[in-house]
Design an enzyme around this catalytic site. Structure first.
Site, PDB file in Angstrom:
ATOM      1  NE  ARG A   1      -4.148  -1.875   1.998  1.00 29.99           N
ATOM      2  CZ  ARG A   1      -5.213  -1.936   2.799  1.00 29.99           C
ATOM      3  NH1 ARG A   1      -5.298  -1.102   3.826  1.00 29.99           N
ATOM      4  NH2 ARG A   1      -6.165  -2.811   2.585  1.00 29.99           N
TER       5      ARG A   1
ATOM      6  CG  ASP B   1     -11.649   9.782   8.678  1.00 22.81           C
ATOM      7  OD1 ASP B   1     -12.480   8.910   8.995  1.00 22.81           O
ATOM      8  OD2 ASP B   1     -10.522   9.513   8.228  1.00 22.81           O
TER       9      ASP B   1
END
Length: 299
Positions: free
Chosen positions: A59, A169
């Site tokens: 990733r 977030d």
């Protein structure tokens, strides 16, 4: 590379639990992985096991390409020099933002059938405000679903109450999507036909297949970046906090600290909603379980 060799590498990568792209980029060595594990735990509360090395490598290779870095040592240097700048991108890369409109519908049923009518009646009599926090809002489906039921409850109550939803977030990409409030139609599976017609504007022409949330929902939702492990600028109190499918990434000490901080943000009788696979058992004495992953702060 021949097609046969490429397919072989893909099978090897899949067997190792890594994306195929991880086979072609720089490797994540012991020293760099050890640093990333410490950094991610200290900054995000996420405990990465050795078994996550291949996943992290695959990733983060995308971040290396985006930043035009040669290897993971250079990426670690970026984190050391500019931790706040890159932290959100790192957290976004290693975590999975899985969300949906009206996920875990029993939480919304409790709001509609009991909590919102009681809160709004009490707030109107007291001249008080109503505040709900969506902590770990991801791409916005949760806070906008909350905004739908809140807007409908405000209409039914027939009164004027200062009511808002805070959505936070850590991921920059997730926050950008939440602020846009534009979703593919197939993402609206949890939204009833009546609510789709009422609360979404369907795109046409080049925007065919997309839907934008109604301006009324945007009025009710404030979207801000926030690291749950760092200082919180808001004072509270909140009537309810939704922190669903977030603490699954945290170890026990981090969960205990977070739940204690949530308790400080809630009045006696305030509510904390967790995800379906999460529990507060043995982690806090401030709350009592009153329903499926629904907790109420003790007096």
């Amino acid at each position: 590379m021949s097609a046969r060799l490429a397919q072989h590498d893909e099978r090897v990568a899949a067997a190792a639990g890594a994306p195929a792209s991880a086979m072609n980029g720089p490797s994540l060595g012991d020293e760099d992985f050890a640093f990333l594990r410490r950094f991610v735990y200290e900054q995000c509360g996420i405990a990465l096991s050795e078994q996550k090395r291949q996943l992290v490598q695959g990733r983060l290779q995308r971040r290396l390409r985006a930043l035009r870095l040669r290897d993971f040592s250079e990426y670690c240097e970026v984190l050391k020099r500019e931790p706040d700048t890159e932290l959100g991108e790192l957290a976004s890369a290693i975590s999975t933002n899985v969300t949906a409109f009206f996920r875990e519908m029993h939480h919304y049923d409790l709001l509609v059938e009991k909590l919102l009518p009681e809160w709004l009646e009490h707030k109107r009599r007291q001249g008080d405000r109503l505040r709900i926090w969506s902590a770990g809002c991801s791409t916005g489906e949760e806070p906008y679903a909350l905004a739908m039921v809140l807007a409908e409850a405000l209409e039914r109550s027939g009164g004027s109450v200062d009511a808002k939803i805070l959505a936070t977030d850590l991921s920059p990409q997730a926050l950008e999507a939440a602020r846009k409030g534009v979703y593919a139609l197939d993402r609206l599976g949890g939204v009833s036909d009546e609510r789709r017609k009422r609360w979404f504007l369907r795109g046409q022409g080049e925007y065919d297949g997309l839907a934008s949330v109604h301006p009324r929902l945007r009025e009710l939702v404030t979207i801000l970046p926030l690291n749950l492990l760092h200082d919180w600028p808001m004072q509270g109190p909140f009537d309810a906090i939704f922190c669903r499918n977030v603490v699954i990434y945290f170890d026990k000490p981090t969960k205990e600290k977070l739940f204690a901080r949530y308790a400080q943000m809630l009045p006696a009788g305030g509510y904390l909603f967790l995800g379906h696979s999460e529990s507060m058992h043995g982690l806090s004495n401030d709350f009592e379980l009153i329903g499926r992953t629904v907790y109420r702060k003790r007096p």
